[in-house]
Scaffold this active site. Structure first.
Site, short mmCIF file in Angstrom:
data_model
loop_
_atom_site.label_atom_id
_atom_site.label_comp_id
_atom_site.label_asym_id
_atom_site.label_seq_id
_atom_site.Cartn_x
_atom_site.Cartn_y
_atom_site.Cartn_z
CB SER A 7 -0.94 0.01 1.20
OG SER A 7 -0.22 -0.22 2.39
CG ASP A 291 -4.51 5.27 6.28
OD1 ASP A 291 -3.31 4.99 6.53
OD2 ASP A 291 -5.15 4.72 5.36
CG HIS A 294 -1.02 3.76 4.41
ND1 HIS A 294 -2.19 3.28 4.94
CD2 HIS A 294 -0.42 2.74 3.78
CE1 HIS A 294 -2.31 2.00 4.62
NE2 HIS A 294 -1.26 1.64 3.92
#
Ligand code: NAG
Ligand code: NAG
Ligand code: NAG
Ligand code: NAG
Ligand code: NAG
Ligand code: NAG
Ligand code: NAG
Length: 356
Positions: A7, A291, A294
């Site tokens: 991610s 978040d 990240h």
């Protein structure tokens, strides 16, 4: 530049696959700071591979899976949120094996487009940037409550074993310059502090990440002595992120413990979900994490600068600017060696000769 990973490196590939909401970031407030629309990056703005690309004069990434993306002369980004090293970790995202398969397709397209010789030069001079393993260790810690030292070592061994095979596949395609971002401080990420209900960092996850990173150092060194022309760097994402979560003010942030966006004690999850009330900070630049897992764009700017021109305590044995500058004549491609590799892989039954 070719980008592999999870991610933190995904520029929106998951927009094009069927995965759960947890695997996507194509809704607000993702993207609010820079692109001003949700691109699929799990960030308020640009991610580390965007800034790394900019340092070498390449555009920000379009997802490899974007059907309108046909220009692979600049490289390709195969990163996928939730993208794991092991095939069994997460069947819904683009795992490493599939990312390498896509790389092989791109290499074939480049050969058609540029001719064998020019495509080989391109593949040899390119940077192969990766962020791999974090998803596997989070899944492992979820499913194994109190693992023994031996169980952890065995798991690290198969994760690194699969990364090693992927590197050898890319080497066989002609890749020579590898930039490995190591596994981050998983236990200190807001999402994990929250799900383990702890104020400090989650020890098991920190241990797994450190064990992985130690073995990665050793294996990269071994590959460099085994494979002629193999050049690499290891970027210490574990330490650079950890430092910012522990001393946010030293780096110009106000908050390193709680995320900007999400719900729960650390705003660890649910950022942007319509069905769950979540909080959103007014200025993401004050936060290390956007978040639960990240970094913000503001943190990514600092993290990429260290990758690009940091000293050997954060990127070793060289930094990215040095890896880019390495003369391709140092980066010898020995076809003999590629043939040996292919023969080993065919003999071990992993691939058929037609596929390599
Ligand atoms: C390879 O690159 C050279 C130099 O840029 C160019 O002159 C040549 O036409 C290219 N070859 C092919 C087959 O495209
Ligand atoms: C681990 O468990 C947490 C809490 O149940 C969940 O939110 C998360 O998605 C799981 N992670 C993985 C990689 O399975
Ligand atoms: C790669 O991972 C699989 C599990 O998905 C494991 O069985 C295999 O041994 C690993 N390969 C290496 C070389 O470690
Ligand atoms: C989390 O831990 C705190 C104290 O450490 C405790 O008061 C609280 O009940 C715990 N919450 C959950 C959901 O377990
Ligand atoms: C890293 O990058 C800069 C140039 O961008 C260079 O001056 C520096 O010496 C490099 N290497 C090390 C080991 O610090
Ligand atoms: C590293 O790069 C940044 C951004 O380009 C620059 O501001 C800084 O001076 C550089 N540092 C070194 C040591 O070269
Ligand atoms: C690395 O070295 C630089 C310059 O010597 C220093 O400013 C920085 O704090 C060090 N970073 C770490 C993680 O030790």
């Amino acid at each position: 530049m070719f980008v592999f990973g999870d991610s933190v490196f995904d520029p929106g590939n998951n927009n094009y696959i069927d995965t759960s909401i947890g695997g996507k970031a194509n809704f607000p407030p993702y993207g609010e700071t820079f692109f001003r629309y949700p691109t699929g990056r799990v960030c308020d703005g640009r991610i580390l591979p965007d800034f790394a690309a900019a340092y070498v004069g390449l555009p920000y990434w379009r997802p490899y899976l974007d059907p309108d993306n046909h220009n692979f002369v600049v490289g390709a980004n195969f990163g996928s949120a939730g993208g794991a090293v092991l095939v069994e970790t997460n069947p819904y995202t683009i795992n490493l094996e599939l990312q390498v398969f896509y790389m092989k397709k791109v290499a074939s397209l480049l050969k058609e487009e540029l001719g064998d010789e020019n495509a080989s030069e391109l593949l040899k001079g390119a940077i192969y940037l990766s962020s791999l393993g974090g998803v596997d260790y989070m899944a492992f810690s979820n499913s194994t409550s109190d693992p023994t030292e031996a169980e952890m070592e065995a798991y690290v061994k198969i994760v690194i074993g699969n990364i090693t095979n992927a590197v050898k596949d890319i080497y066989a395609l002609g890749g020579r310059k590898f930039a490995f971002q190591n596994v981050g401080p998983l236990g200190c990420q807001p999402e994990n502090k929250q799900s383990y209900n702890t104020t400090g960092c989650v020890e098991l996850l920190q241990t797994l990440a450190s064990m992985h990173n130690d073995v990665l150092n050793t294996v990269a060194e071994e590959l460099a002595s085994e494979l002629p022309g193999f050049k690499y760097l290891i970027y210490d994402y574990f330490t650079t992120v950890m430092e910012r979560t522990e001393n946010p003010t030293k780096y110009g942030f106000k908050e390193g413990d709680i995320a900007c966006c999400g719900s729960g004690t650390h705003r660890g999850d649910g950022c942007g979900y319509l069905t769950v009330a979540y909080e959103l900070c007014s200025n993401p630049n004050e936060y290390v994490f956007f978040d639960g897992g990240h970094p913000t764009e503001a943190a990514n700017i600092q993290l990429t600068e260290l990758l690009w021109n940091g000293t050997t305590n954060v990127t070793w044995p060289i930094n990215l600017s040095q890896l880019v500058e390495l003369d391709s004549t140092d980066v010898k491609v020995s076809t003999e060696n590629v043939d040996i590799l292919i023969d080993q892989r065919v003999a071990s039954g992993r691939v058929s000769k037609a596929n390599v």
